[in-house]
Design an enzyme around this catalytic site. Sequence first.
Site, PDB file in Angstrom:
ATOM      1  N   ASP A  67      36.268  26.800  27.130  1.00 49.36           N
ATOM      2  CA  ASP A  67      36.470  28.117  26.549  1.00 49.36           C
ATOM      3  C   ASP A  67      35.654  29.187  27.266  1.00 49.36           C
ATOM      4  O   ASP A  67      36.099  30.326  27.396  1.00 49.36           O
ATOM      5  CB  ASP A  67      36.089  28.095  25.058  1.00 49.36           C
ATOM      6  CG  ASP A  67      37.238  27.616  24.191  1.00 49.36           C
ATOM      7  OD1 ASP A  67      38.341  27.393  24.715  1.00 49.36           O
ATOM      8  OD2 ASP A  67      37.029  27.459  22.973  1.00 49.36           O
ATOM      9  N   GLY A  68      34.452  28.827  27.744  1.00 47.85           N
ATOM     10  CA  GLY A  68      33.628  29.809  28.449  1.00 47.85           C
ATOM     11  C   GLY A  68      34.301  30.319  29.710  1.00 47.85           C
ATOM     12  O   GLY A  68      34.271  31.519  30.013  1.00 47.85           O
ATOM     13  N   ASN A 136      34.713  36.941  22.527  1.00 50.98           N
ATOM     14  CA  ASN A 136      34.230  36.159  21.388  1.00 50.98           C
ATOM     15  C   ASN A 136      33.211  36.955  20.580  1.00 50.98           C
ATOM     16  O   ASN A 136      33.430  37.238  19.406  1.00 50.98           O
ATOM     17  CB  ASN A 136      33.586  34.851  21.850  1.00 50.98           C
ATOM     18  CG  ASN A 136      34.493  33.658  21.672  1.00 50.98           C
ATOM     19  OD1 ASN A 136      35.665  33.804  21.348  1.00 50.98           O
ATOM     20  ND2 ASN A 136      33.958  32.466  21.890  1.00 50.98           N
ATOM     21  N   ASP A 166      16.748  35.567  13.453  1.00 49.70           N
ATOM     22  CA  ASP A 166      16.621  34.947  14.771  1.00 49.70           C
ATOM     23  C   ASP A 166      17.622  35.520  15.767  1.00 49.70           C
ATOM     24  O   ASP A 166      17.339  35.616  16.963  1.00 49.70           O
ATOM     25  CB  ASP A 166      16.843  33.435  14.664  1.00 49.70           C
ATOM     26  CG  ASP A 166      15.612  32.699  14.159  1.00 49.70           C
ATOM     27  OD1 ASP A 166      14.592  33.359  13.891  1.00 49.70           O
ATOM     28  OD2 ASP A 166      15.679  31.464  14.016  1.00 49.70           O
ATOM     29  N   TYR A 179      29.802  31.276  17.818  1.00 52.57           N
ATOM     30  CA  TYR A 179      28.405  31.515  17.434  1.00 52.57           C
ATOM     31  C   TYR A 179      28.317  32.016  15.983  1.00 52.57           C
ATOM     32  O   TYR A 179      27.463  31.599  15.205  1.00 52.57           O
ATOM     33  CB  TYR A 179      27.803  32.535  18.394  1.00 52.57           C
ATOM     34  CG  TYR A 179      26.285  32.606  18.427  1.00 52.57           C
ATOM     35  CD1 TYR A 179      25.491  31.940  17.490  1.00 52.57           C
ATOM     36  CD2 TYR A 179      25.641  33.349  19.414  1.00 52.57           C
ATOM     37  CE1 TYR A 179      24.110  32.022  17.536  1.00 52.57           C
ATOM     38  CE2 TYR A 179      24.270  33.432  19.472  1.00 52.57           C
ATOM     39  CZ  TYR A 179      23.507  32.773  18.522  1.00 52.57           C
ATOM     40  OH  TYR A 179      22.136  32.862  18.572  1.00 52.57           O
ATOM     41  N   SER A 180      29.218  32.906  15.606  1.00 54.64           N
ATOM     42  CA  SER A 180      29.204  33.454  14.256  1.00 54.64           C
ATOM     43  C   SER A 180      29.378  32.350  13.212  1.00 54.64           C
ATOM     44  O   SER A 180      28.700  32.336  12.181  1.00 54.64           O
ATOM     45  CB  SER A 180      30.308  34.504  14.105  1.00 54.64           C
ATOM     46  OG  SER A 180      30.357  35.017  12.794  1.00 54.64           O
ATOM     47  N   ALA A 201      19.723  32.816  10.616  1.00 51.45           N
ATOM     48  CA  ALA A 201      18.409  32.574  10.020  1.00 51.45           C
ATOM     49  C   ALA A 201      17.741  33.875   9.577  1.00 51.45           C
ATOM     50  O   ALA A 201      16.643  34.212  10.029  1.00 51.45           O
ATOM     51  CB  ALA A 201      17.511  31.815  11.003  1.00 51.45           C
TER      52      ALA A 201
END
Length: 307
Positions: A67-68, A136, A166, A179-180, A201
Amino acid sequence: MAGLGLVLHPTRDVSEVVEIIERWASRHRKTLMVRAEDAHRVPRTVEPVPAGEVAVRADALISIGGDGTMLGALRLAVRDPKPVLGVHLGRLGFLIEVEPPDLPAALDRISAHDFTVESHACLACDVCGDDVVAFNDIAMVRQPGSGFVTATLAVDGQRYGYYRCDALVVSTPTGSTAYSYAAGGPLVSPAADAVVVTPSAPMAGISRSVVLSPQERIRLELEPNSAAVAVEMDGVIFKDAATEGWVDISYRRDAGRVVRFDPLRHQERNQLKLSLLDLPFLPDQLRELLPDEIRRQRHERELPPPC
């Protein structure tokens, strides 16, 4: 279709897939091109061109990796969106539909214009005066041991609140599975238009995801007491160790075009992949759960073709 641009995974061995494409292109008299910095990784028949010209000169792009790599291909073509075909060499791959053994048939279908295009939005970002795009997400991430990201959120110029966390992740619907999602954010339908702001966090301030309209302009600004942060776009570090500044974010529709041959099957596979994310198994352990016949078929598909 006259020319295809190749976008390669930065570290993985892509030679087998490139050879499949090169043989197909030779038979069909199609031109192949690649970024000049990747010329040493492909046959001499592939034309090296400056990175900024690949998407301009190609009729379509082929992303070889995960995907990257696919996100990098979409960013490469954001000023002049071209169809992007993803060939899977990664581990999970939510964006990618084609496996290497299926590539010749996929190229035939692209040549015959027998495919559909899945439109993708991006985040157009002004990072302290520098323009970047993310398909993304864009994230402000603390450096380990340096404290917390402390930033304010403003929507259409109106201050909304602050974060102490964080990391602070702003994602598209496509990025809501990345990531979300790992930070506790919601899954958003790819058919929706929305921007999701999720703290990872959180220690104080806003502690839940905020879902905003694509028409709203977002500004995240570091507070004077914030730790040094890195700014990442689609997981790639764009700015490191920033202690002040802002990120302005707007939503841009139809910024990327992904090739789809069977959208329904692709969606079903992604739903299965999402369900596997919550299972505490390694990939090899999951393969052991497959019936023997399916494991045998998959093993045969992964074997290199005979010489």
